[in-house]
Design a protein around this motif. Sequence first.
Motif, short mmCIF file in Angstrom:
data_model
loop_
_atom_site.label_atom_id
_atom_site.label_comp_id
_atom_site.label_asym_id
_atom_site.label_seq_id
_atom_site.Cartn_x
_atom_site.Cartn_y
_atom_site.Cartn_z
N ILE A 152 16.97 11.98 -80.98
CA ILE A 152 17.93 12.02 -79.90
C ILE A 152 18.06 10.63 -79.28
CG2 ILE A 152 17.75 14.46 -79.28
CD1 ILE A 152 15.69 13.73 -77.17
N GLY A 153 19.28 10.26 -78.88
CA GLY A 153 19.44 8.96 -78.26
C GLY A 153 20.89 8.62 -77.97
N ASN A 154 21.07 7.47 -77.34
CA ASN A 154 22.39 6.94 -77.07
C ASN A 154 22.86 6.09 -78.24
OD1 ASN A 154 20.96 6.26 -73.91
ND2 ASN A 154 22.42 7.91 -74.26
N VAL A 155 24.14 5.78 -78.24
CA VAL A 155 24.66 4.80 -79.18
C VAL A 155 24.51 3.43 -78.52
CG1 VAL A 155 26.73 3.93 -80.34
CG2 VAL A 155 26.29 6.40 -80.23
N VAL A 156 23.75 2.54 -79.13
CA VAL A 156 23.48 1.24 -78.50
C VAL A 156 23.84 0.05 -79.39
CG1 VAL A 156 21.67 2.14 -77.00
CG2 VAL A 156 21.07 1.28 -79.27
N ALA A 157 23.86 0.24 -80.70
CA ALA A 157 24.15 -0.87 -81.61
C ALA A 157 24.36 -0.32 -83.02
CB ALA A 157 23.01 -1.88 -81.61
N PRO A 206 34.14 -0.97 -69.87
CA PRO A 206 34.61 0.05 -70.81
C PRO A 206 33.71 0.21 -72.03
CG PRO A 206 36.46 -1.23 -70.00
CD PRO A 206 35.23 -1.90 -69.48
N ARG A 207 33.22 -0.91 -72.54
CA ARG A 207 32.36 -0.86 -73.73
C ARG A 207 31.08 -0.07 -73.46
NH1 ARG A 207 28.07 -4.15 -75.50
NH2 ARG A 207 27.72 -3.94 -77.76
N ILE A 208 30.47 -0.33 -72.30
CA ILE A 208 29.22 0.36 -71.96
C ILE A 208 29.47 1.84 -71.71
CG2 ILE A 208 27.32 0.47 -70.30
CD1 ILE A 208 27.32 -2.00 -72.16
N PHE A 209 30.55 2.15 -71.00
CA PHE A 209 30.87 3.56 -70.74
C PHE A 209 31.09 4.30 -72.06
CE2 PHE A 209 33.78 7.08 -70.10
CZ PHE A 209 33.16 7.77 -69.06
N LYS A 210 31.81 3.67 -72.96
CA LYS A 210 32.12 4.31 -74.23
C LYS A 210 30.86 4.64 -75.02
CE LYS A 210 35.21 3.85 -78.23
NZ LYS A 210 36.21 2.97 -78.90
N MET A 211 29.90 3.73 -75.01
CA MET A 211 28.68 3.96 -75.78
C MET A 211 27.73 4.94 -75.08
SD MET A 211 27.75 0.43 -77.79
CE MET A 211 27.31 -0.55 -76.36
N TYR A 213 28.32 7.07 -72.50
CA TYR A 213 28.85 8.35 -72.02
C TYR A 213 29.69 9.09 -73.07
CZ TYR A 213 27.23 7.33 -67.31
OH TYR A 213 26.45 7.08 -66.21
N MET A 214 30.30 8.35 -73.98
CA MET A 214 31.12 8.98 -75.01
C MET A 214 30.43 9.03 -76.37
SD MET A 214 33.52 9.91 -73.16
CE MET A 214 34.53 10.63 -74.45
N ALA A 215 29.25 8.39 -76.47
CA ALA A 215 28.49 8.35 -77.72
C ALA A 215 29.30 7.76 -78.87
CB ALA A 215 27.97 9.74 -78.08
N GLU A 216 30.04 6.70 -78.53
CA GLU A 216 30.86 6.01 -79.53
C GLU A 216 30.55 4.52 -79.48
OE1 GLU A 216 34.93 6.87 -78.76
OE2 GLU A 216 34.69 9.04 -78.98
N PHE A 217 30.44 3.91 -80.63
CA PHE A 217 30.16 2.48 -80.66
C PHE A 217 31.40 1.68 -80.28
CE2 PHE A 217 29.93 -1.68 -82.71
CZ PHE A 217 28.74 -2.15 -82.14
N SER A 218 31.16 0.57 -79.58
CA SER A 218 32.26 -0.30 -79.18
C SER A 218 31.82 -1.74 -79.39
CB SER A 218 32.62 -0.08 -77.71
OG SER A 218 33.69 -0.94 -77.32
N GLU A 219 32.65 -2.52 -80.08
CA GLU A 219 32.33 -3.90 -80.35
C GLU A 219 32.45 -4.74 -79.07
OE1 GLU A 219 31.24 -5.13 -83.07
OE2 GLU A 219 31.81 -3.77 -84.69
N ILE A 220 31.70 -5.83 -79.03
CA ILE A 220 31.81 -6.79 -77.92
C ILE A 220 33.10 -7.57 -78.09
CG2 ILE A 220 30.78 -8.80 -76.81
CD1 ILE A 220 28.06 -7.82 -77.75
N GLU A 221 33.94 -7.55 -77.09
CA GLU A 221 35.21 -8.26 -77.18
C GLU A 221 35.00 -9.77 -77.18
OE1 GLU A 221 37.95 -7.02 -74.23
OE2 GLU A 221 37.86 -4.91 -74.75
N GLY A 222 35.73 -10.44 -78.06
CA GLY A 222 35.65 -11.89 -78.10
C GLY A 222 34.45 -12.41 -78.86
#
Length: 222
Positions: A152-157, A206-211, A213-222
């Motif tokens: 069990i865990g969050n999406v972090v990387a 947005p990136r942190i919330f997505k990972m 709270y939504m359990a979805e990976f999000s790339e670092i912008e830029g």
Amino acid sequence: MSDTVIEIKRPKFTDYQSAILNSAKRFTITEASTKSGKTFSHIFWIFEESHKGRPGWEYWWVAPVFSQSEIAFKRLVRKVAPSGQYQINHSKLSITTPKGTIITFKTADNPNTLYGENVHAFVFDEYSRAKEEAWFALRTTITFTKAKGKFIGNVVAKNWAWDLARKAEKGDDPDFEYFKINAYQAVEAGILSMSEIDQAKKDLPPRIFKMLYMAEFSEIEG
């Protein structure tokens, strides 16, 4: 001790909690929103599993660092201590059940401590924040007992944990079943409040919330 009859009454779980706990697969992997009830449900699962074993059998709760293991240990201690039937060792973070089985709360910061024997079920809490070598050690330990396990865990990387989850999600390995829980499912289940999720969405990038709270990976912008 092994003849002791213990009646365990399951709490009322959400549909998604029940689906994970009742999975027929050997391993389950759950990527979930923070505070969605994953820890509570899985503490109960390892507790329930420990009462199916024989004297001396071990059941492990594994977390990346000591403080996280200690939190889970204290939560279970608060539930079982009033009965007076459980032997609690605070220095070893272990609980011996009336059946003689042992639940131990361990850390994954030093993977060498996860090589052992006689482990018959495990929960790997916050596995996505731990070293891959910890999973290697744990997998070696359960080879003889063919123990069941839950991640069990969050999406972090996009790390080893991400790869393992994708493998389970695709159904590439028949021993694994994949689950995903987002914050809105937890709201619908009555665990989280919509107002709190809305505020978290405003407060966090947005990136942190997505990972988280939504359990979805999000790339670092830029």
